[in-house]
Design an enzyme around this catalytic site. Sequence first.
Site, short mmCIF file in Angstrom:
data_model
loop_
_atom_site.label_atom_id
_atom_site.label_comp_id
_atom_site.label_asym_id
_atom_site.label_seq_id
_atom_site.Cartn_x
_atom_site.Cartn_y
_atom_site.Cartn_z
N CYS A 20 0.71 -0.98 -0.31
CA CYS A 20 0.10 0.20 -0.10
C CYS A 20 0.46 1.06 -0.02
CB CYS A 20 -0.95 -0.09 0.90
SG CYS A 20 -0.17 0.05 3.00
N ARG A 26 -3.47 -0.81 5.07
CA ARG A 26 -3.63 -1.85 4.53
C ARG A 26 -2.93 -3.42 4.40
NH1 ARG A 26 -5.30 2.37 -0.18
NH2 ARG A 26 -2.96 3.23 0.36
N ASP A 135 -8.00 3.50 0.67
CA ASP A 135 -6.72 4.28 1.65
C ASP A 135 -7.66 4.48 2.92
OD1 ASP A 135 -4.92 5.11 3.79
OD2 ASP A 135 -4.50 6.55 2.63
P1 4NP Z 1 -1.86 2.92 3.78
O1 4NP Z 1 -2.43 4.26 4.78
O2 4NP Z 1 -1.50 3.16 2.70
O3 4NP Z 1 -3.18 1.33 4.27
O4 4NP Z 1 -0.76 2.02 5.35
C1 4NP Z 1 -1.90 5.94 4.91
C2 4NP Z 1 -1.33 5.32 5.82
C3 4NP Z 1 -0.01 7.15 5.87
C4 4NP Z 1 -0.37 7.53 4.79
C5 4NP Z 1 -1.09 7.10 3.92
C6 4NP Z 1 -1.90 5.96 3.69
N1 4NP Z 1 0.12 9.79 4.61
O5 4NP Z 1 0.30 9.75 3.91
O6 4NP Z 1 1.43 9.19 5.80
#
Ligand code: 4NP
Length: 167
Positions: A20, A26, A135
């Site tokens: 991700c 995720r 997300d």
């Molecule tokens: P992930 O969620 O991609 O599912 O781990 C996110 C975690 C952090 C960020 C974006 C999505 N961020 O922009 O810091």
Amino acid sequence: MRDARTGGRFPGVMRILTVCLGNICRSPAAEAAIRAAAAEAGFEAEVDSAGTGRYHIGDPPHPRSQAAGAAAGLAVEGRARQIRLEDFEEFDVIVAMDHANLEDLRRLAPSADGLAKVHLFRDFDPESVGEEVPDPYYGTDEDYREMIDLILPAARGLVARLQGSDS
Ligand code: 4NP
């Protein structure tokens, strides 16, 4: 013990990487779900996760991802890391949580072999072909519960597909 023919990999063990953006919400949950689905199916798999971004390198999974996973019996754990080029060699299957992750992985793939390993995760759920795991980072607890609901059938579908192609 290492296997000489495969450069350290046992032929029967499928290596799966979930990806991700941050590797804290995720992909660690998907990693846990695939591990659980593989155990349930008696399928031998090594599962890891990574992020396309650098934002959270070294961080544990988000507490809300851990909590939503735990409610479904999943151990969402590990430390965030960023995808590296060697991953395209070392893993057999690389699954992207959303279309942006998919495009990033396709752009990064260093070879045609590596590119062929990259898939959209929910394509393995026959009910959800072409769909993303959205997300949840700026969302609610409910968004994290929904994330788990989307991940579980994709994880089972992935294991079933790999198990089918393994025999
Ligand atoms: P992930 O969620 O991609 O599912 O781990 C996110 C975690 C952090 C960020 C974006 C999505 N961020 O922009 O810091």
